[in-house]
Design a protein around this motif. Structure first.
Motif, PDB file in Angstrom:
ATOM      1  N   ASN A  24       0.465  -8.579  10.601  1.00  0.00           N
ATOM      2  CA  ASN A  24      -0.467  -8.947   9.537  1.00  0.00           C
ATOM      3  C   ASN A  24      -0.951 -10.385   9.601  1.00  0.00           C
ATOM      4  O   ASN A  24      -2.140 -10.666   9.465  1.00  0.00           O
ATOM      5  N   LYS A  25      -0.012 -11.316   9.792  1.00  0.00           N
ATOM      6  CA  LYS A  25      -0.402 -12.727   9.794  1.00  0.00           C
ATOM      7  C   LYS A  25      -1.248 -13.077  11.023  1.00  0.00           C
ATOM      8  O   LYS A  25      -2.157 -13.907  10.953  1.00  0.00           O
ATOM      9  N   TYR A  50      -4.698 -11.740  10.300  1.00  0.00           N
ATOM     10  CA  TYR A  50      -5.378 -12.617   9.342  1.00  0.00           C
ATOM     11  C   TYR A  50      -5.927 -13.853  10.045  1.00  0.00           C
ATOM     12  O   TYR A  50      -7.037 -14.300   9.761  1.00  0.00           O
ATOM     13  N   ARG A  51      -5.164 -14.359  10.981  1.00  0.00           N
ATOM     14  CA  ARG A  51      -5.557 -15.600  11.662  1.00  0.00           C
ATOM     15  C   ARG A  51      -6.733 -15.376  12.618  1.00  0.00           C
ATOM     16  O   ARG A  51      -7.640 -16.193  12.698  1.00  0.00           O
ATOM     17  N   VAL A 110       1.501 -18.829  14.156  1.00  0.00           N
ATOM     18  CA  VAL A 110       1.903 -17.674  13.349  1.00  0.00           C
ATOM     19  C   VAL A 110       3.356 -17.353  13.667  1.00  0.00           C
ATOM     20  O   VAL A 110       3.726 -17.245  14.848  1.00  0.00           O
ATOM     21  N   ASN A 124       6.448  -8.087  11.403  1.00  0.00           N
ATOM     22  CA  ASN A 124       6.134  -9.017  10.328  1.00  0.00           C
ATOM     23  C   ASN A 124       7.419  -9.536   9.706  1.00  0.00           C
ATOM     24  O   ASN A 124       8.393  -8.793   9.567  1.00  0.00           O
ATOM     25  N   GLU A 164       8.043 -13.252   4.175  1.00  0.00           N
ATOM     26  CA  GLU A 164       6.771 -13.975   4.043  1.00  0.00           C
ATOM     27  C   GLU A 164       5.665 -12.963   3.748  1.00  0.00           C
ATOM     28  O   GLU A 164       4.918 -12.552   4.610  1.00  0.00           O
ATOM     29  N   LEU A 217       0.018 -14.318   2.878  1.00  0.00           N
ATOM     30  CA  LEU A 217      -0.625 -14.781   4.098  1.00  0.00           C
ATOM     31  C   LEU A 217      -0.791 -16.279   4.045  1.00  0.00           C
ATOM     32  O   LEU A 217      -1.008 -16.855   2.977  1.00  0.00           O
TER      33      LEU A 217
END
Length: 490
Positions: free
Chosen positions: A193-194, A197-198, A465, A478, A482, A485
């Motif tokens: 996910n992170k 997002y990045r 990340v 993930n 955390e 995001l």
């Protein structure tokens, strides 16, 4: 074209006459067709010559009509060879004002392709019949595929400028897709996910480099992403059939080793236990059930060692046309063989530059993201802070220049775990005990942590990340603690 009855080859002389006549009547019509229609595409040799001269005159800023063509051909001494003035006048009269030159040009080009396809077929047959001992059957197949794809690619009239309004529509479509998609990303989700997002997911036409030193988990990360994307493509109803597939070129590991890794990650079973048969009945049943599900995944593995960049492009094209393709993964760049180009012979840096450019062209041509793994030079090991930098790629040709995204995989625990302190001569026992306890603490704290350092991103910010890492099952995931995001930072 040996052994071929030329009279029966596909052609349409009337279409050729009408097109030449249309251009003679309106020279501006050439602009619409000259980019892809060449003299050799005409079946009639007379028409080839007339079209060549006509194109040359117009391109040089002259008018091409019966009079100027006659004068030029008389100077060249070829007027009689093309039927003289009467034939030129016949051509000029053969087209009506409503003649659509683009349709005629495409029609003529299609006939040319068919003639070339017949010729290529004969060449393939003749080469196979000859049984040249220096050329294997596999080599002949690759050459045949290359010839066919070259034929399909040449003279493509789809290139050229795109109206800005059309480009805006395409951009808006990407924005809308990101807005509507869960997770707010425009590209394919990696399952991390992170990271998604990045970088906005894996976007079409992007070349994404995953680099790192041995032992960092490059292959594991690429394998996890490939599986996650293939699983997503299987289930996503909006993905068109021509994009439902992931190609994995594994130049280092065999297909069954790669499959075992994925099976280990999915079932949370150690690879060693599976290979040695040291599994319980419930574990065996779980693995069997997982295999049945995994067999549906559109993931295709090519484990040919030392495959060339041209072969990768040919096989990727073939897969897209036959089964569908949405992502290409290559493990890894340094194992791809060179192109036997004389200019780059003996110069590995130049070869790597050609390879990275070839991968970027592949991404743009097939309109899919391409992930390529890369080794880093040993300069990393000489530094106290062993986090990779962009400069660690500098000896790898133009990888940095060609890539849209460069990501480095880094696990601090790899270095911590391998630096267990040893008692020093004359060192007090309590001092060593504390030092060892501190080491154990750092080893535990970093055991399941990994970093993906984004060193370059053409369309967004760089940054780091943090991911979950489980070396037992070669798994990236993930971080549970955390949920939020991270804020964007450059």
């Amino acid at each position: 074209m040996e052994n071929i009855d030329v009279r029966k080859l596909p052609k349409n002389i009337e279409a050729e006459q009408a097109l030449i006549g249309a251009v003679l009547q309106n020279n501006k019509a050439l602009e619409k067709i000259s980019e892809f229609l060449l003299p050799e595409h005409f079946a009639d040799s007379t028409h080839q010559k007339i079209y060549e001269i006509m194109s040359k005159l117009i391109t040089n800023g002259h008018t091409a009509d019966v009079t100027t063509m006659k004068d030029y051909m008389e100077q060249e001494g070829i007027l009689k060879n093309v039927g003289g003035v009467p034939y030129l006048m016949k051509l000029a009269d053969s087209a009506s004002p409503l003649t659509n030159v683009e349709n005629y040009a495409q029609f003529i080009y299609d006939k040319y392709l068919r003639r070339e396809l017949i010729n290529t077929g004969y060449e393939i047959v003749n080469a196979a019949v000859e049984e040249n001992v220096d050329v294997s059957a596999a080599d002949q197949i690759e050459e045949a595929e290359k010839a066919l794809y070259n034929l399909a690619d040449q003279g493509n009239p789809q290139g050229g400028f795109l109206d800005f309004s059309a480009a805006l529509d395409s951009s808006m479509g990407m924005i809308q897709k990101a807005y509507q998609r869960e997770g707010r990303i425009s590209g394919l989700p990696t399952g991390l996910n992170k990271l998604d997002y990045r970088i906005g997911g894996l976007n079409d036409s992007d070349l994404i480099i995953i680099a790192g030193r041995p032992g960092m988990g490059k292959t594991a990360l690429a394998t996890n992403i490939a599986y996650n994307v293939a699983d997503y493509l299987l289930r996503d109803k909006e993905t068109p059939p021509e994009n439902k597939g992931v190609a994995f070129f594994s130049l280092e590991m065999s297909a069954d080793q790669l499959a075992s890794r994925i099976l280990s990650t999915v079932t949370q079973t150690q690879i060693q236990k599976m290979r040695n048969g040291e599994i319980s009945e419930p574990e065996f049943m779980r693995i069997t059930a997982a295999v049945r599900e995994l067999q549906k995944i559109p993931l295709y593995i090519d484990d040919t060692p030392g495959v060339s960049i041209s072969a990768i492009r040919t096989r990727a094209r073939r897969l897209k046309r036959s089964k569908g393709l949405g992502l290409v993964v290559i493990d890894y760049i340094q194992l791809i063989s060179g192109s036997n180009n004389k200019r780059s012979e003996g110069n590995r840096v130049q070869e790597l530059s050609e390879i990275s450019r070839g991968l970027k062209i592949l991404a743009k041509e097939l309109k899919v993201p391409v992930i390529a793994l890369s080794q880093l030079n040993r300069g990393v090991e000489a530094r106290d802070d062993k986090r990779p930098l962009m400069s660690d790629l500098r000896e790898s040709g133009s990888i940095e220049q060609d890539a849209d995204i460069v990501m480095f995989v880094y696990r601090e625990n790899y270095y911590i775990h391998n630096s267990e302190p040893k008692p020093q001569d004359g060192e007090a026992p309590d001092k060593f005990t504390k030092k060892h306890a501190d080491w154990e603490k750092r080893d535990r704290e970093t055991l399941n942590l990994a970093e993906v350092i984004i060193g370059k991103q053409r369309h967004g910010p760089t940054g780091t990340v943090k991911l979950f890492w489980n070396g037992e099952y070669a798994q990236f995931g993930n971080l549970a603690e955390e949920d939020k995001l991270p804020e964007q930072r450059g």
